[in-house]
Design a protein around this motif. Structure first.
Motif, mmCIF file in Angstrom:
data_model
loop_
_atom_site.group_PDB
_atom_site.id
_atom_site.type_symbol
_atom_site.label_atom_id
_atom_site.label_comp_id
_atom_site.label_asym_id
_atom_site.label_seq_id
_atom_site.Cartn_x
_atom_site.Cartn_y
_atom_site.Cartn_z
ATOM 1 N N THR A 108 0.838 -1.203 0.000
ATOM 2 C CA THR A 108 0.000 0.000 0.000
ATOM 3 C C THR A 108 0.875 1.256 0.000
ATOM 4 O O THR A 108 0.839 2.051 0.941
ATOM 5 N N ASP A 109 1.695 1.396 -1.046
ATOM 6 C CA ASP A 109 2.521 2.599 -1.133
ATOM 7 C C ASP A 109 1.637 3.829 -1.288
ATOM 8 O O ASP A 109 0.525 3.762 -1.811
ATOM 9 N N HIS A 110 2.172 4.974 -0.850
ATOM 10 C CA HIS A 110 1.415 6.223 -0.915
ATOM 11 C C HIS A 110 1.230 6.682 -2.365
ATOM 12 O O HIS A 110 2.213 6.920 -3.084
ATOM 13 N N ASP A 111 -0.016 6.825 -2.779
ATOM 14 C CA ASP A 111 -0.392 7.527 -4.018
ATOM 15 C C ASP A 111 0.272 7.009 -5.292
ATOM 16 O O ASP A 111 0.480 7.770 -6.243
ATOM 17 N N THR A 112 0.623 5.733 -5.333
ATOM 18 C CA THR A 112 1.191 5.160 -6.558
ATOM 19 C C THR A 112 0.938 3.654 -6.604
ATOM 20 O O THR A 112 0.850 3.002 -5.561
ATOM 21 N N LEU A 113 0.848 3.139 -7.830
ATOM 22 C CA LEU A 113 0.716 1.689 -8.031
ATOM 23 C C LEU A 113 2.008 1.124 -8.606
ATOM 24 O O LEU A 113 2.059 -0.043 -8.981
ATOM 25 N N SER A 114 3.072 1.922 -8.675
ATOM 26 C CA SER A 114 4.212 1.479 -9.491
ATOM 27 C C SER A 114 5.062 0.377 -8.879
ATOM 28 O O SER A 114 5.915 -0.158 -9.559
ATOM 29 N N GLY A 115 4.807 -0.018 -7.648
ATOM 30 C CA GLY A 115 5.524 -1.173 -7.115
ATOM 31 C C GLY A 115 4.846 -2.502 -7.387
ATOM 32 O O GLY A 115 5.397 -3.566 -7.095
ATOM 33 N N TRP A 116 3.646 -2.444 -7.916
ATOM 34 C CA TRP A 116 2.810 -3.649 -8.036
ATOM 35 C C TRP A 116 3.478 -4.815 -8.788
ATOM 36 O O TRP A 116 3.446 -5.944 -8.319
ATOM 37 N N VAL A 156 -3.020 0.611 -2.463
ATOM 38 C CA VAL A 156 -2.425 1.945 -2.442
ATOM 39 C C VAL A 156 -2.914 2.630 -1.167
ATOM 40 O O VAL A 156 -3.983 2.277 -0.653
ATOM 41 N N GLU A 157 -2.125 3.530 -0.627
ATOM 42 C CA GLU A 157 -2.610 4.377 0.471
ATOM 43 C C GLU A 157 -2.766 5.779 -0.113
ATOM 44 O O GLU A 157 -1.788 6.412 -0.504
ATOM 45 N N MET A 158 -4.010 6.229 -0.179
ATOM 46 C CA MET A 158 -4.319 7.488 -0.848
ATOM 47 C C MET A 158 -4.327 8.635 0.154
ATOM 48 O O MET A 158 -4.805 8.493 1.277
ATOM 49 N N SER A 159 -3.827 9.793 -0.309
ATOM 50 C CA SER A 159 -3.824 10.991 0.536
ATOM 51 C C SER A 159 -5.124 11.750 0.351
ATOM 52 O O SER A 159 -5.614 11.907 -0.766
ATOM 53 N N ALA A 160 -5.640 12.254 1.467
ATOM 54 C CA ALA A 160 -6.794 13.155 1.432
ATOM 55 C C ALA A 160 -6.520 14.228 2.465
ATOM 56 O O ALA A 160 -5.550 14.130 3.233
ATOM 57 N N SER A 161 -7.334 15.281 2.462
ATOM 58 C CA SER A 161 -7.208 16.219 3.575
ATOM 59 C C SER A 161 -8.574 16.731 3.985
ATOM 60 O O SER A 161 -9.449 16.966 3.148
ATOM 61 N N TYR A 162 -8.743 16.835 5.289
ATOM 62 C CA TYR A 162 -9.991 17.321 5.857
ATOM 63 C C TYR A 162 -9.673 18.511 6.753
ATOM 64 O O TYR A 162 -8.977 18.358 7.761
ATOM 65 N N GLN A 163 -10.153 19.683 6.358
ATOM 66 C CA GLN A 163 -9.923 20.923 7.118
ATOM 67 C C GLN A 163 -8.464 21.072 7.511
ATOM 68 O O GLN A 163 -8.135 21.306 8.678
#
Ligand code: AMP
Ligand code: FE
Ligand code: FE
Ligand code: ZN
Length: 281
Positions: free
Chosen positions: A36-44, A62-69
């Motif tokens: 579950t790399d951050h924001d990329t699938l390129s290790g798959w 994948v581990e996706m970045s989001a932001s809340y406030q």
């Protein structure tokens, strides 16, 4: 089955190549791991090839970045369609905004600390990651003698309340649930009550559940007993599944492979909903 639901390679901010991460998981006696790399699938592809050789199950994620406030939120996305153009574009935009943000942090740090430059940052690792983040900046701070290790670099220079911090653009977590589902990914809220950051209100998680959130990562090193309990209760109330994972980052963090696990039943339910096959589960 011992299934680690959350790991990183040096494609993002872990310290091992994807194939070595898979080997480490195998040597730790795990039956399966999720990459579950951050924001990329390129290790798959590299990881899958090694998993096939060793006969260990790989869950591609994948581990996706989001932001809340203004607070960063992480969402695991298991088994997205790797050819979904909208999703690839979204990840690309997040990686791009990470670069812009990191540049700002380098400029601010460099004004106070000689040697903290963009050129030096790019030379920190031979294996140029697909996704850059503060851990790479932490590695540069260590290399230049400003901190003993990543953890000290974070507490001295990189934490969100410090003068050098900048947040990157990333999607709203409620919207991200829909975007992940549109790409066939199974969204699981990562370590929502981590002691490292201000938690989102439960109301927001309820809204995410209405949009198709699959589960909550309740079992995680950064959850104390009360946080785990709260995550379990919220999941039960909202009809969400519960997962666990080590959040292993190689030598970048103390987290050890397999220290928290996801059950086989839950991983099979994830596999049933995801767009990408899990071989051997
Ligand atoms: P970023 O994605 O650039 O905001 O950086 C966040 C990442 O830094 C997380 O994914 C963690 O892997 C890592 N991180 C956060 N705090 C620490 C710490 N104290 N020591 C090592 N790594 C950390
Ligand atoms: Fe990380
Ligand atoms: Fe995370
Ligand atoms: Zn993680």
């Amino acid at each position: 089955m011992r299934i680690d639901g959350h790991t990183h390679s040096f494609i993002s901010d872990g310290t091992e190549a994807p194939h070595l991460l898979v080997t480490s998981a195998y040597e730790h006696g795990l039956d399966a791991l999720a990459l579950t790399d951050h924001d990329t699938l390129s290790g798959w592809d590299e990881a899958q090839q090694r998993a096939d050789e060793l006969g260990i199950v790989l869950v591609r994620g994948v581990e996706m970045s989001a932001s809340y406030q203004g607070v960063s939120v992480h969402m695991l996305g298991y088994l997205p369609d790797p050819n979904d153009a909208n999703f690839l574009d979204l990840l690309q935009r997040i990686r791009q905004s990470r670069q812009v943000r990191l540049q700002k942090m380098v400029d601010r740090l460099g004004a106070d600390l000689p040697g903290i430059t963009w050129d030096n940052l790019k030379q920190v690792s031979d294996d140029q990651p697909a996704t850059w983040g503060r851990p790479h900046l932490a590695d540069l701070l260590v290399l230049q003698g400003y901190a003993a290790n990543r953890d000290e670099a974070f507490s001295k220079y990189l934490h969100p309340r410090g003068p050098y911090y900048e947040i990157q653009w990333s999607p709203d977590p409620i919207d991200l649930v829909g975007m992940a589902r549109d790409a066939g990914a199974v969204p699981v809220l990562a370590h929502p009550f981590s002691s490292r950051r201000r938690p989102m209100p439960d109301e927001v998680i309820k809204e995410m559940a209405r949009k198709g959130l699959f589960g909550i990562e309740a079992h995680h090193r950064e959850h104390d007993k009360a946080a785990t309990q709260h995550a379990l209760e919220l999941a039960s109330e909202l009809g969400l599944e519960v997962t666990g994972g080590s959040d292993y980052h190689g030598t970048g963090k103390p987290n050890q492979l397999g220290e928290y696990l996801t059950t086989a039943a839950t991983m099979r339910n994830i596999a049933a909903e995801g767009a990408t096959e899990v071989k051997g589960l």
